[in-house]
Design a protein around this motif. Structure first.
Motif, PDB file in Angstrom:
ATOM      1  N   UNK A  24       0.809  -1.220   0.000  1.00  0.00           N
ATOM      2  CA  UNK A  24       0.000   0.000   0.000  1.00  0.00           C
ATOM      3  C   UNK A  24       0.833   1.255   0.000  1.00  0.00           C
ATOM      4  N   UNK A  25       2.050   1.166  -0.510  1.00  0.00           N
ATOM      5  CA  UNK A  25       2.952   2.318  -0.425  1.00  0.00           C
ATOM      6  C   UNK A  25       2.557   3.420  -1.396  1.00  0.00           C
ATOM      7  N   UNK A  26       1.766   3.095  -2.389  1.00  0.00           N
ATOM      8  CA  UNK A  26       1.200   4.035  -3.366  1.00  0.00           C
ATOM      9  C   UNK A  26       2.230   4.617  -4.326  1.00  0.00           C
ATOM     10  N   UNK A  27       3.398   4.021  -4.406  1.00  0.00           N
ATOM     11  CA  UNK A  27       4.389   4.514  -5.370  1.00  0.00           C
ATOM     12  C   UNK A  27       3.865   4.412  -6.797  1.00  0.00           C
ATOM     13  N   UNK A  60       0.673   4.408  -7.998  1.00  0.00           N
ATOM     14  CA  UNK A  60      -0.544   5.129  -8.391  1.00  0.00           C
ATOM     15  C   UNK A  60      -0.263   6.381  -9.240  1.00  0.00           C
ATOM     16  N   UNK A 104       2.308   7.137 -10.938  1.00  0.00           N
ATOM     17  CA  UNK A 104       3.171   6.901 -12.104  1.00  0.00           C
ATOM     18  C   UNK A 104       2.415   6.325 -13.290  1.00  0.00           C
ATOM     19  N   UNK A 118      -6.628   2.910  -5.120  1.00  0.00           N
ATOM     20  CA  UNK A 118      -6.531   2.314  -3.800  1.00  0.00           C
ATOM     21  C   UNK A 118      -7.773   1.445  -3.566  1.00  0.00           C
ATOM     22  N   UNK A 163      -6.208  -0.243   2.071  1.00  0.00           N
ATOM     23  CA  UNK A 163      -5.100   0.629   1.682  1.00  0.00           C
ATOM     24  C   UNK A 163      -4.197   0.020   0.625  1.00  0.00           C
ATOM     25  N   UNK A 208      -3.414  -1.553  -3.332  1.00  0.00           N
ATOM     26  CA  UNK A 208      -3.726  -0.973  -4.638  1.00  0.00           C
ATOM     27  C   UNK A 208      -4.106  -2.046  -5.660  1.00  0.00           C
ATOM     28  N   UNK A 250       5.368   1.150 -15.725  1.00  0.00           N
ATOM     29  CA  UNK A 250       5.771   2.006 -14.610  1.00  0.00           C
ATOM     30  C   UNK A 250       5.463   1.392 -13.248  1.00  0.00           C
ATOM     31  N   UNK A 253       5.733  -1.713 -12.470  1.00  0.00           N
ATOM     32  CA  UNK A 253       6.832  -2.661 -12.214  1.00  0.00           C
ATOM     33  C   UNK A 253       8.101  -1.887 -11.851  1.00  0.00           C
ATOM     34  N   UNK A 254       8.346  -0.799 -12.588  1.00  0.00           N
ATOM     35  CA  UNK A 254       9.588  -0.060 -12.396  1.00  0.00           C
ATOM     36  C   UNK A 254       9.674   0.580 -11.019  1.00  0.00           C
ATOM     37  N   UNK A 255       8.549   1.001 -10.487  1.00  0.00           N
ATOM     38  CA  UNK A 255       8.592   1.777  -9.247  1.00  0.00           C
ATOM     39  C   UNK A 255       8.261   0.939  -8.014  1.00  0.00           C
ATOM     40  N   UNK A 256       7.677  -0.230  -8.200  1.00  0.00           N
ATOM     41  CA  UNK A 256       7.262  -1.029  -7.032  1.00  0.00           C
ATOM     42  C   UNK A 256       8.478  -1.500  -6.243  1.00  0.00           C
ATOM     43  N   UNK A 309       3.661   7.723   1.808  1.00  0.00           N
ATOM     44  CA  UNK A 309       4.020   6.298   1.838  1.00  0.00           C
ATOM     45  C   UNK A 309       4.925   5.834   0.693  1.00  0.00           C
ATOM     46  N   UNK A 310       4.914   6.549  -0.436  1.00  0.00           N
ATOM     47  CA  UNK A 310       5.639   6.036  -1.602  1.00  0.00           C
ATOM     48  C   UNK A 310       7.111   6.401  -1.561  1.00  0.00           C
ATOM     49  N   UNK A 335       9.765  -1.596   4.045  1.00  0.00           N
ATOM     50  CA  UNK A 335       8.473  -1.037   4.435  1.00  0.00           C
ATOM     51  C   UNK A 335       7.366  -2.081   4.386  1.00  0.00           C
ATOM     52  N   UNK A 356      -1.462   5.350   7.709  1.00  0.00           N
ATOM     53  CA  UNK A 356      -1.176   6.420   6.759  1.00  0.00           C
ATOM     54  C   UNK A 356      -2.255   7.486   6.906  1.00  0.00           C
ATOM     55  N   UNK A 401      14.473   4.885  -8.834  1.00  0.00           N
ATOM     56  CA  UNK A 401      13.496   5.123  -9.896  1.00  0.00           C
ATOM     57  C   UNK A 401      13.577   6.598 -10.259  1.00  0.00           C
ATOM     58  N   UNK A 403      13.791   2.520 -13.943  1.00  0.00           N
ATOM     59  CA  UNK A 403      14.473   1.960 -12.779  1.00  0.00           C
ATOM     60  C   UNK A 403      15.942   1.735 -13.136  1.00  0.00           C
TER      61      UNK A 403
END
Lengths: 74, 498
Positions: A12-15, A17, A19, A27, A31, A33, A51, A53-56, B61-62, B72, B88, B186, B191
C-alpha cells in the motif's frame, strides 16, 4: 493486456498510483492498490517499461495478468 | 593551566567549522541567524530537545529508491523502526492531527514529514499538508526529510512554503559504495540499478544540497553508519556535505535485526558498537557540527524525543476530540519553558567555575536517567533510555543516548533487563539516577559502574561536573585508580512508545 498487483505482496505504499499513465491504478480495501485491466496498456506507447513494475519496491508484485492476453506490438 | 568553559566557536555553515558545539550547541556556538532558527527545534538543538516537542505525520508512503537497510513491507504490532507507521494519513487528517497535538502539547513547535517513504516522492501530499498547517497553525515550524533524489525539482517550492529545515539522507558520495547500499533508484520513469543508480542519486543529492544552501534553507545530513561498507567513507561524506553548506551532520547506527526483514538484516550485516559510532562522530567533529541525540524516531512519532505519545493521537481518537487552537496560551507556555531552560544553562555555568584551574587528561562517560527538564529525575528501573555525557576538565558534554527499551526482541524477563542495561552503558563509569534499588546497585558495582543517586532532581550537567571534580580529587589523592572502560552495545530498533 494488463498488469495486476499481487495482493499479498502489496504494502500500500502508493508509489505506483501517480506513475501510471492511464490512471488504471487505484486504492482498494485495506489501503492496498489494484489495477483496472480495462485501462492498463502495459505502458506501451508511453514508456520503455511498465511504470508499476519499475517503481514497485517489492519484487514480483506487479505481474502480467494471465487472464488478459499480452499485447503484441505490431 | 587550562581555561574552562571556553567557547570554541563553530564556523558558519560551509565555512571552516571547528566544533565544540554539535548537539551541545548553545547561543554562542552557532552563527546568530542559524541559532535563531534552530534554538527551539528539538531535533537540531540538543538542549532544546529536553524542552520542546515535535511530531511527524505519515502522509508520504511512496518511495523512489530502495535502501538495503529499509523494509516497508514488514510491520508487526510491536515492530518499530524508522519507516514503520501504524497508519497512513491524508493531508486533511494530518492537519487535524497537528492541531489536536499542538493543542494538547503546547511545547510542540515542529512538524516534520519524514515518510514512511520519501516525502518528495509524494510531493502533492507533502505540500498539501504543509499548506493546510501553515493556514491553521502558523506558529509551527515545518521541516521535511528526504533521500534527495527529487530534491532539485522541489527546492523552489520548499522555499515558497517557508520550510527552513531540510534533512537529506546521504550515505555515500562514491557510487561504488552506493551500489552496496542501494539496489535501485526510480528516476525519470525508469528503474536504474548498481553503480549507475548510485551515481544518479549522489549527483542529485549534492545538487539539491547546493540549491538549498543558495536559498538559505538549513540542511541537516543524516547518514547511516554501516560497518565495512561506508563507515570509513563517511568521513569523505562529511567533508563533501560540509563544503556544500550543510550545517549539521547526524551519523546514526545501522538498525539491522534479521526479524526486520531488510536486506542487511537478512545478510547478517552488523551495526556499529557504541564506541565505533562515537569514534566516527568524534573524527568528523573537527569538520562540522555533529548531532548526537537522534533517536531514529518512527515516521509517526509524537511528543518529546524519548517520550513518544503517538498512541494518544490515533485517527479514531482525534475524530472524537474537540480541538481549539489557542495561539496565546501556547505562547505563554513556551515563555515559561524558556525560563526553565535558562535556569539549566545558569546552573551549568555556575558549576563550571568550580572546575576552573583543574587540569587532567582523564575523560569518562556517565549515563543519566532523566525524564526531562535537564534534571536527574528518573528511577533506574523505569528508565527506557540513558543520556550519555562525556566528562573532562572542559565540562560535561552530551555525546548520545542509549535506549534500553525492549520490544520485538523476544524472551526477556526482569532478570535479563539489568544485563541489557549494563551492556548498553558498559562504557560508562557511573550511572546517575533519582533512585535505585539495592540489587541493581550491587550488580552495577560488580560491572564497574558506579550507581550515583545523590543528585536526585538536580541539574544533570551541574551534578556531573561536581561528581567529576570529586572523582579527580580521589584519583589524585590515590583513593581510587582511574581505569578505562570497555565498549557498549547499541539497541536495535527505533524509539517506541513508552
Amino acid at each position: 493486456m494488463a498488469y495486476t498487483i499481487v495482493e499479498d505482496n502489496c504494502t500500500g505504499c502508493c508509489a505506483c498510483e501517480p506513475e501510471c499513465p492511464n490512471q488504471a491504478i487505484s486504492e482498494a480495501k485495506g489501503g492496498l492498490f489494484v489495477i483496472d485491466p480495462a485501462l492498463c496498456t502495459e505502458c506501451i506507447g508511453h514508456h520503455d517499461e511498465p511504470q508499476c513494475v519499475a517503481v514497485c519496491p517489492i519484487e514480483e508484485t506487479c505481474i502480467i495478468d494471465l487472464n488478459y492476453p499480452r499485447y503484441e506490438a505490431a | 593551566m587550562q581555561k574552562v568553559a571556553e567557547h570554541k566557536g563553530c564556523g558558519t555553515s560551509g565555512g571552516s567549522g571547528k566544533a565544540s558545539c554539535g548537539t551541545g550547541a548553545g547561543e554562542n556556538d552557532l552563527p546568530q541567524e542559524i541559532w535563531d532558527k534552530v534554538k527551539n527545534h528539538p531535533c537540531y538543538s540538543e538542549e532544546a530537545h529536553h524542552h520542546y516537542a515535535r511530531m511527524h505525520v505519515a502522509v508520504a508512503p511512496a518511495c523512489n529508491i530502495q535502501c538495503n537497510y529499509c523494509n516497508r513491507k514488514y510491520d508487526c504490532a510491536n515492530e518499530s523502526r524508522p519507516g514503520v507507521v501504524s497508519e497512513k494519513l491524508t493531508p486533511e487528517q494530518a492537519a487535524k492531527k497537528v492541531l489536536a497535538v499542538a493543542s494538547t502539547i503546547p511545547q510542540m513547535t515542529v512538524l516534520g514529514i519524514a515518510g514512511p517513504g520519501d516525502p518528495l516522492a509524494n510531493p502533492e501530499k507533502t505540500f498539501k499538508t504543509f499548506e493546510l498547517i501553515a493556514k491553521t497553525a502558523p506558529d509551527i515550524k515545518l521541516c521535511v526529510s528526504t533521500n534527495g533524489l527529487t530534491l532539485p525539482d522541489h527546492v523552489e517550492r520548499l522555499s515558497q512554503y517557508n520550510i527552513d529545515h531540510v534533512t537529506i539522507t546521504i550515505n555515500m558520495v562514491d557510487p561504488e559504495v552506493g551500489a552496496k547500499i542501494y539496489p535501485w533508484v526510480y528516476y525519470n520513469k525508469k528503474r536504474y540499478t548498481g553503480i549507475e543508480a548510485a551515481k544518479i542519486l549522489t549527483d542529485r543529492q549534492l545538487q539539491g544540497l547546493e540549491m538549498l544552501t543558495e536559498r538559505g534553507i538549513l540542511s541537516k545530513i543524516n547518514s547511516v553508519m554501516i560497518p565495512g561498507i561506508n563507515d570509513q567513507h563517511l568521513v569523505e561524506v562529511n567533508k563533501a556535505v560540509k563544503s556544500r553548506g550543510a550545517f549539521l551532520h547526524n551519523i546514526m547506527p545501522l538498525i539491522s535485526a534479521p526479524e526486520h526483514g531488510t536486506v542487511f538484516g537478512l545478510t547478517g550485516q552488523r551495526g556499529p558498537t557504541a564506541q565505533e559510532l562515537k569514534a566516527l562522530q568524534d573524527s568528523c567533529e573537527g569538520e562540522m557540527n555533529m548531532m548526537r541525540h537522534c533517536r531514529q524516531c518512527r515516521a509517526d512519532a509524537v511528543g518529546l524525543l524519548g517520550e513518544d505519545r503517538s498512541a494518544e493521537f490515533t485517527t479514531d481518537k482525534i475524530e472524537a476530540m474537540e480541538v481549539t487552537y489557542d495561539l496565546e496560551s501556547r505562547k505563554a507556555y513556551q515563555e515559561a519553558v524558556e525560563k526553565e531552560r535558562q535556569a539549566v544553562v545558569a546552573a551549568r555555568q555556575e558549576e563550571l567555575q568550580t572546575l576552573a584551574g583543574a587540569h587532567s587528561d582523564i575523560k569518562m562517560l556517565i549515563a543519566v536517567a532523566t525524564k526531562g527538564s535537564g534534571k536527574v529525575n528518573e528511577h533506574f528501573g523505569h528508565a527506557t533510555e540513558f543520556q550519555i555525557y562525556e566528562l573532562s576538565t572542559e565540562g560535561a558534554k552530551f555525546v548520545g543516548h542509549r535506549r534500553v527499551d525492549l520490544y520485538c526482541q523476544g524472551g526477556y524477563g526482569e532478570e535479563d533487563a539489568l544485563a541489557t542495561v549494563i551492556r548498553a552503558i558498559n562504557d560508562c563509569h557511573a550511572v546517575f539516577v533519582a533512585k535505585i534499588g539495592g540489587c541493581p546497585k550491587n550488580d552495577l558495582k560488580a560491572a564497574g559502574i558506579d550507581p550515583v543517586d545523590q543528585y536526585a532532581n538536580q541539574f544533570i550537567e551541574q551534578s556531573a561536573i561536581a561528581y567529576f571534580k570529586e572523582y579527580l580529587d580521589k584519583v589524585s589523592s590515590g583513593e581510587i585508580e582511574h581505569v578505562v572502560k570497555g565498549d557498549a552495545e547499541i539497541r536495535q530498533g527505533a524509539l517506541i512508545a513508552a
